[in-house]
Design an enzyme around this catalytic site. Structure first.
Site, PDB file in Angstrom:
ATOM      1  N   GLY A   1      25.395  34.522  46.587  1.00 16.42           N
ATOM      2  CA  GLY A   1      26.798  34.314  46.245  1.00 16.42           C
ATOM      3  C   GLY A   1      27.687  34.758  47.382  1.00 16.42           C
ATOM      4  O   GLY A   1      27.235  35.475  48.288  1.00 16.42           O
ATOM      5  N   PRO A   2      28.944  34.364  47.376  1.00 15.06           N
ATOM      6  CA  PRO A   2      29.859  34.719  48.461  1.00 15.06           C
ATOM      7  C   PRO A   2      30.084  36.217  48.571  1.00 15.06           C
ATOM      8  O   PRO A   2      29.953  36.961  47.588  1.00 15.06           O
ATOM      9  CB  PRO A   2      31.166  34.014  48.070  1.00 15.06           C
ATOM     10  CG  PRO A   2      30.804  33.020  47.039  1.00 15.06           C
ATOM     11  CD  PRO A   2      29.595  33.548  46.348  1.00 15.06           C
TER      12      PRO A   2
ATOM     13  N   VAL B   1      31.813  38.774  45.768  1.00  9.54           N
ATOM     14  CA  VAL B   1      31.710  38.220  44.419  1.00  9.54           C
ATOM     15  C   VAL B   1      31.162  39.232  43.415  1.00  9.54           C
ATOM     16  O   VAL B   1      31.259  39.037  42.198  1.00  9.54           O
ATOM     17  CB  VAL B   1      30.852  36.935  44.428  1.00  9.54           C
ATOM     18  CG1 VAL B   1      29.357  37.260  44.448  1.00  9.54           C
ATOM     19  CG2 VAL B   1      31.177  36.025  43.253  1.00  9.54           C
ATOM     20  N   GLY B   2      30.559  40.331  43.901  1.00 10.23           N
ATOM     21  CA  GLY B   2      30.037  41.349  42.989  1.00 10.23           C
ATOM     22  C   GLY B   2      28.531  41.396  42.903  1.00 10.23           C
ATOM     23  O   GLY B   2      27.980  42.006  41.975  1.00 10.23           O
ATOM     24  N   LYS B   3      27.835  40.792  43.871  1.00 11.17           N
ATOM     25  CA  LYS B   3      26.363  40.799  43.840  1.00 11.17           C
ATOM     26  C   LYS B   3      25.809  42.221  43.858  1.00 11.17           C
ATOM     27  O   LYS B   3      24.919  42.558  43.083  1.00 11.17           O
ATOM     28  CB  LYS B   3      25.785  40.040  45.048  1.00 11.17           C
ATOM     29  CG  LYS B   3      26.149  38.582  45.135  1.00 11.17           C
ATOM     30  CD  LYS B   3      25.394  37.879  46.259  1.00 11.17           C
ATOM     31  CE  LYS B   3      25.617  38.490  47.629  1.00 11.17           C
ATOM     32  NZ  LYS B   3      26.999  38.353  48.124  1.00 11.17           N
TER      33      LYS B   3
ATOM     34  N   ARG C   1      29.289  49.752  56.772  1.00 18.04           N
ATOM     35  CA  ARG C   1      30.691  49.874  56.378  1.00 18.04           C
ATOM     36  C   ARG C   1      31.036  51.348  56.238  1.00 18.04           C
ATOM     37  O   ARG C   1      30.206  52.162  55.844  1.00 18.04           O
ATOM     38  CB  ARG C   1      30.949  49.138  55.066  1.00 18.04           C
ATOM     39  CG  ARG C   1      30.832  47.619  55.205  1.00 18.04           C
ATOM     40  CD  ARG C   1      31.455  46.895  54.014  1.00 18.04           C
ATOM     41  NE  ARG C   1      31.338  45.456  54.182  1.00 18.04           N
ATOM     42  CZ  ARG C   1      30.527  44.679  53.483  1.00 18.04           C
ATOM     43  NH1 ARG C   1      29.760  45.197  52.544  1.00 18.04           N
ATOM     44  NH2 ARG C   1      30.485  43.374  53.698  1.00 18.04           N
TER      45      ARG C   1
ATOM     46  N   ARG D   1      39.112  45.449  48.715  1.00 20.48           N
ATOM     47  CA  ARG D   1      38.120  46.449  49.096  1.00 20.48           C
ATOM     48  C   ARG D   1      38.417  47.051  50.465  1.00 20.48           C
ATOM     49  O   ARG D   1      37.866  48.097  50.818  1.00 20.48           O
ATOM     50  CB  ARG D   1      36.699  45.900  49.011  1.00 20.48           C
ATOM     51  CG  ARG D   1      36.259  44.911  50.031  1.00 20.48           C
ATOM     52  CD  ARG D   1      34.859  44.403  49.692  1.00 20.48           C
ATOM     53  NE  ARG D   1      34.332  43.534  50.740  1.00 20.48           N
ATOM     54  CZ  ARG D   1      33.180  42.895  50.661  1.00 20.48           C
ATOM     55  NH1 ARG D   1      32.434  43.027  49.569  1.00 20.48           N
ATOM     56  NH2 ARG D   1      32.758  42.118  51.646  1.00 20.48           N
TER      57      ARG D   1
ATOM     58  N   ARG E   1      35.319  34.686  55.661  1.00 30.11           N
ATOM     59  CA  ARG E   1      34.463  34.801  54.475  1.00 30.11           C
ATOM     60  C   ARG E   1      34.890  33.814  53.382  1.00 30.11           C
ATOM     61  O   ARG E   1      34.045  33.249  52.692  1.00 30.11           O
ATOM     62  CB  ARG E   1      34.473  36.242  53.959  1.00 30.11           C
ATOM     63  CG  ARG E   1      33.749  37.211  54.901  1.00 30.11           C
ATOM     64  CD  ARG E   1      33.664  38.609  54.310  1.00 30.11           C
ATOM     65  NE  ARG E   1      33.107  39.561  55.254  1.00 30.11           N
ATOM     66  CZ  ARG E   1      31.807  39.731  55.490  1.00 30.11           C
ATOM     67  NH1 ARG E   1      30.924  38.995  54.846  1.00 30.11           N
ATOM     68  NH2 ARG E   1      31.382  40.627  56.364  1.00 30.11           N
TER      69      ARG E   1
ATOM     70  N   ASN F   1      31.181  35.242  37.715  1.00 26.81           N
ATOM     71  CA  ASN F   1      31.481  36.654  37.485  1.00 26.81           C
ATOM     72  C   ASN F   1      32.981  36.837  37.231  1.00 26.81           C
ATOM     73  O   ASN F   1      33.722  37.339  38.063  1.00 26.81           O
ATOM     74  CB  ASN F   1      31.033  37.498  38.692  1.00 26.81           C
ATOM     75  CG  ASN F   1      31.193  38.994  38.440  1.00 26.81           C
ATOM     76  OD1 ASN F   1      31.418  39.424  37.310  1.00 26.81           O
ATOM     77  ND2 ASN F   1      31.087  39.778  39.491  1.00 26.81           N
ATOM     78  N   ASP F   2      33.404  36.403  36.039  1.00 25.41           N
ATOM     79  CA  ASP F   2      34.804  36.616  35.638  1.00 25.41           C
ATOM     80  C   ASP F   2      34.919  37.817  34.710  1.00 25.41           C
ATOM     81  O   ASP F   2      35.997  38.347  34.479  1.00 25.41           O
ATOM     82  CB  ASP F   2      35.382  35.365  34.965  1.00 25.41           C
ATOM     83  CG  ASP F   2      34.547  34.883  33.786  1.00 25.41           C
ATOM     84  OD1 ASP F   2      33.435  35.418  33.564  1.00 25.41           O
ATOM     85  OD2 ASP F   2      34.998  33.961  33.087  1.00 25.41           O
TER      86      ASP F   2
END
Length: 198
Positions: free
Chosen positions: A8-9, A12-14, A42, A136, A147, A170-171
């Site tokens: 997933g992008p 997105v919450g992966k 990071r 973030r 991105r 993922n809403d």
């Protein structure tokens, strides 16, 4: 050998969903394959060997020439890859292996006939994805734009027939988690003697 391939992008919450899977005792024996990357950790506390194996471009190129990777991709100016060793380490512990890879990696895994549930995590919208990436605070405006541009292509790819078994929006985090649980619930760990190279 069984794996769960999650794609997933960025933003997105992966990572959040994978952490929830690993902590949930109802999901059975799951293990995470730690990918290699040439990008820097990071500042928000990424740990070498836990979130990624952080290595230099030079070392990564040498490993690629030795065919040490199940899949790899050049993304955002960096190289990401899943080593055979990392996946086999999880499988040899008798666990279902979770892979967090991009669309290029999914295609490589499909070509290699990796037995897995292929799951794509999608954002509710590009606008919401932009809000999450900006919120973030780990990327510059230019990086966010790059991105988002890549995300549009990945979302188009997610509808390609035969590429993904499940597409989950993922809403709502708990709802998305339940759907990811369902996608991996029929998988069973392989015998510890299984090998990707056999």
């Amino acid at each position: 050998m069984k794996c769960v391939v999650i794609c997933g992008p960025s933003g997105v919450g992966k990572g959040t969903l994978i952490n929830m899977l690993l902590k949930d005792k109802g999901c059975g024996r799951l293990g995470f394959s730690v990918s290699h990357t040439t990008r820097k950790p990071r500042p928000a506390g990424e740990v070498d060997g836990v979130h990624y194996n952080f290595i230099t471009h030079e070392v990564m190129e040498k490993l690629l020439k030795k065919s040490k990777f199940l899949e790899h991709a050049r993304v955002h100016g960096n190289i990401y890859g899943t080593s055979f060793e990392a996946v086999e380490k999880v499988i040899c512990d008798g666990k279902i292996c979770i892979l967090d890879i991009d669309v290029q990696g999914v295609r490589a895994c499909r070509r290699s006939k990796l037995e897995a549930a292929y799951v794509f995590i999608a954002p509710p919208s590009i606008a919401e994805l932009e809000r999450r990436l900006t919120g973030r605070g780990t990327e510059s405006e230019e990086q966010v734009t790059k991105r988002l541009r890549n995300a549009i292509g990945e979302l188009q790819d997610s509808h390609q027939p035969g590429l993904f078994d499940f597409v989950i929006v993922n809403d709502d985090l708990q709802k998305a988690f339940r759907q990811v649980q369902t996608s991996s619930s029929s998988l069973e760990p392989s015998p510890s003697s299984s090998s990707l190279l056999s």
